[in-house]
Design an enzyme around this catalytic site. Structure first.
Site, PDB file in Angstrom:
ATOM      1  N   HIS A 269       2.206 -92.247  57.830  1.00 57.82           N
ATOM      2  CA  HIS A 269       1.333 -93.059  58.752  1.00 57.82           C
ATOM      3  C   HIS A 269       2.141 -94.257  59.306  1.00 57.82           C
ATOM      4  O   HIS A 269       3.212 -94.700  58.627  1.00 57.82           O
ATOM      5  CB  HIS A 269       0.114 -93.707  58.126  1.00 57.82           C
ATOM      6  CG  HIS A 269      -0.903 -94.467  59.115  1.00 57.82           C
ATOM      7  ND1 HIS A 269      -0.418 -95.868  59.655  1.00 57.82           N
ATOM      8  CD2 HIS A 269      -1.778 -94.009  59.584  1.00 57.82           C
ATOM      9  CE1 HIS A 269      -1.457 -96.004  60.414  1.00 57.82           C
ATOM     10  NE2 HIS A 269      -2.388 -94.998  60.509  1.00 57.82           N
TER      11      HIS A 269
ATOM     12  N   GLU B 185      -0.072 -89.947  66.892  1.00 52.69           N
ATOM     13  CA  GLU B 185      -0.695 -91.538  66.872  1.00 52.69           C
ATOM     14  C   GLU B 185       0.059 -92.393  67.459  1.00 52.69           C
ATOM     15  O   GLU B 185       1.068 -92.879  66.852  1.00 52.69           O
ATOM     16  CB  GLU B 185      -0.976 -91.920  65.245  1.00 52.69           C
ATOM     17  CG  GLU B 185      -1.860 -91.030  64.715  1.00 52.69           C
ATOM     18  CD  GLU B 185      -2.595 -91.864  63.662  1.00 52.69           C
ATOM     19  OE1 GLU B 185      -4.072 -91.905  63.848  1.00 52.69           O
ATOM     20  OE2 GLU B 185      -2.090 -92.475  62.707  1.00 52.69           O
TER      21      GLU B 185
HETATM   22  P1  PGA Z   1      -7.331 -96.821  64.598  1.00 53.01           P
HETATM   23  O1  PGA Z   1      -6.312 -96.364  63.669  1.00 53.01           O
HETATM   24  O2  PGA Z   1      -8.511 -96.003  64.884  1.00 53.01           O
HETATM   25  O3  PGA Z   1      -7.951 -98.275  63.987  1.00 53.01           O
HETATM   26  O4  PGA Z   1      -6.752 -97.223  66.023  1.00 53.01           O
HETATM   27  C1  PGA Z   1      -5.898 -95.161  63.705  1.00 53.01           C
HETATM   28  C2  PGA Z   1      -5.017 -94.795  62.501  1.00 53.01           C
HETATM   29  O5  PGA Z   1      -4.238 -95.627  61.872  1.00 53.01           O
HETATM   30  O6  PGA Z   1      -4.968 -93.644  61.949  1.00 53.01           O
END
Ligand code: PGA
Length: 247
Positions: free
Chosen positions: A97, A169
């Protein structure tokens, strides 16, 4: 072929009471019977996995971990090995992540070791990649993704790659309220599938009940990874309901 949508919640370092979460979630979706529509996954912190395992008992909700040790069981202080995760009946693990990459210096090399440990423990890795705002502005999005994928997925066999889920992401979209456009998310997902040879890509970054359908409707997006909007069963239930309503 109809895609099997994965709606995944990442609770991060937030303490969430599993039982209250379930009660709220069930206002929007029957936890015993949504199975034909897709998969709902929650990844609580390690220390709350047991509570979630008990609370979910008999339901279709899938559980996952937010991280895994890069090493087998042994002298690795503070780590949680894949072996130790097995009793919690989890099926997935989030790896790499961007918060871990940015705040804890997690490298692609470490990510690749963690993927190997996930497979050794029989877990499906959800591998996170994404560019910074700066990299996007400089036109480096694809190059960044390509490098992260090449280095993180190095050495995997084709049969293993077919079980890797990649979460796209973009870092600037995480926790900012500013999600990617559906076109950018779709383009990145298509690029990732082509570059890495993985079958499933999730989009993550400020996904909410109001915008989830827009992402799920994109042909190359197979689901979402959700942070903030997964913390309450009420909001996540609404989000999952909306995601599964895309037909
Ligand atoms: P968020 O986070 O939905 O709060 O933007 C996504 C993630 O960190 O996987």
């Amino acid at each position: 072929m109809v895609k099997e949508v994965l709606v995944a919640g990442n609770l991060k370092a937030n303490s969430v009471d599993a039982r209250s979460w379930f009660i709220e979630f069930e206002k929007h979706m029957d936890i015993q019977s949504f199975g034909s529509k897709g998969i709902v996954l929650v990844c609580p912190s390690f220390v709350e996995l047991h509570d979630w395992q008990e609370a979910k008992s008999g339901s279709l909700l899938a559980l996952g971990a937010q991280d895994i040790s890069a090493f087998p069981p042994g002298e690795h202080t503070g780590d949680v090995s894949g072996e130790m995760l097995k009793p919690f009946e989890i099926s997935y693990v989030i790896i790499g992540h961007s918060e871990r990459r940015a705040l804890l210096g997690e490298t692609d090399q470490l990510v690749s070791q963690k993927i190997a440990q996930a497979f050794a423990a029989g877990l499906t890795p959800i591998v996170c990649v994404g560019e910074t705002a700066e990299q996007r502005e400089e036109g480096q999005t694809q190059k960044t993704l390509e490098e992260q994928l090449k280095n993180s997925l190095q050495g995997l066999r084709a049969d293993q790659l077919s079980h890797v889920i990649v979460a796209y992401e973009p870092r600037w979209a995480i926790g900012t309220g500013k999600s990617a456009t559906k076109e950018d998310a779709q383009d990145a997902a298509a690029f990732i599938k082509e570059a890495a040879g993985v079958p499933k890509v999730l989009y993550g970054g400020s996904v909410k009940p109001e915008n989830v359908a827009m992402f799920i409707a994109q042909p190359h997006i197979d689901g979402v990874l959700v942070g903030g909007a997964s913390k309450t069963g009420d909001v996540f239930g609404q989000l999952a309901h909306n995601a599964f309503s895309v037909g």
